[in-house]
Scaffold this active site. Sequence first.
Site, short mmCIF file in Angstrom:
data_model
loop_
_atom_site.label_atom_id
_atom_site.label_comp_id
_atom_site.label_asym_id
_atom_site.label_seq_id
_atom_site.Cartn_x
_atom_site.Cartn_y
_atom_site.Cartn_z
N ALA A 252 39.62 38.66 46.59
CA ALA A 252 40.15 37.46 47.24
C ALA A 252 39.06 36.57 47.83
O ALA A 252 39.35 35.73 48.67
CB ALA A 252 41.14 37.85 48.32
N ALA A 253 37.82 36.73 47.38
CA ALA A 253 36.72 35.96 47.97
C ALA A 253 36.94 34.46 47.83
O ALA A 253 36.73 33.69 48.77
CB ALA A 253 35.40 36.38 47.35
N GLY A 254 37.35 34.03 46.64
CA GLY A 254 37.59 32.60 46.43
C GLY A 254 38.72 32.07 47.29
O GLY A 254 38.65 30.94 47.79
N ASP A 255 39.76 32.87 47.47
CA ASP A 255 40.88 32.45 48.30
C ASP A 255 40.49 32.41 49.77
O ASP A 255 40.93 31.52 50.52
CB ASP A 255 42.06 33.41 48.10
#
Length: 304
Positions: A252-255
Amino acid sequence: MAKIVVVGSANADMTIRSEKIPAPGETVVGGVFATAPGGKGANQAVAAARAGGDVVFVASLGADSIGDEALAGYKREGIDVSYVKRDPENATGVALILVDSRGQNLISVASGANFTLSPSDVDAAAKAIRSADVVVAQLETPLETIEYAAKMAHDAGVPFILDPAPAPKEPLPASLLQYVSVVKPNEHEAAALVGVPVEDEESAFKAAEKLLETGVKIAVVTLGEKGVVILSQDGSRLFVESRRVQAIDATAAGDAWTGAFAVAIAEGKTTQDAAEFATKAAAISVTRPGAQPSLATRSEIDAF
């Protein structure tokens, strides 16, 4: 408090962590299984709420036990779920996630109720969208619904942030991009959008230039551990380095980045300060397993 509306997807994430991700036809034994709420829209809503935003979520869940659990989770995060639709004919979306020992992942999604999110559902949330400080969307719900929300936000003078993930199979229509304030692809999504291979800072800026030609005001291209490039219509060029951490799960890094960035922009921070804030949130997320369980609180981001 900054008002954020997230229009997007909601899934249940079913994750297996193992030494390696199987090749086609290969079976890898010995993994650890876990379930957690996910979906790019829900992840970004939770990320924004934990980062200090007053968040409204516009989404579609199945009328099933997975949807019940997801909805209860959003409420615990303090998210306004007044505009989360329950679809009796389609299951809540599910993502099957494989994560290896380096934190790399492979994801397959059954969208279910996400693809019944419609312009009429956006209309139901019109008051919230028009009074928001920022509206955020992704590409896990119908494109016509995203475009409808983008136009509504644009017409109300509300910045619209588009996270074009998952990577589109073809360039996004100009009818959508004309309403986008900030487009934020990663290197793979940027390449899919403009046809420019992205491998480093220089090629990321080239892709960002192409993105600006579509009419968006600001192009952000994230490069994972290599950093983030930002190019604006006013000519400003920024590069923000990633924070060095021991990554165990990049799911979930991009989120995390998008949700935190939206809050910072809504609070009136400069683009660079917002990107620094978001980069810290993303760095914290990759040090923890799971999607929503990995997302950082405001106090954690400020203290990083």
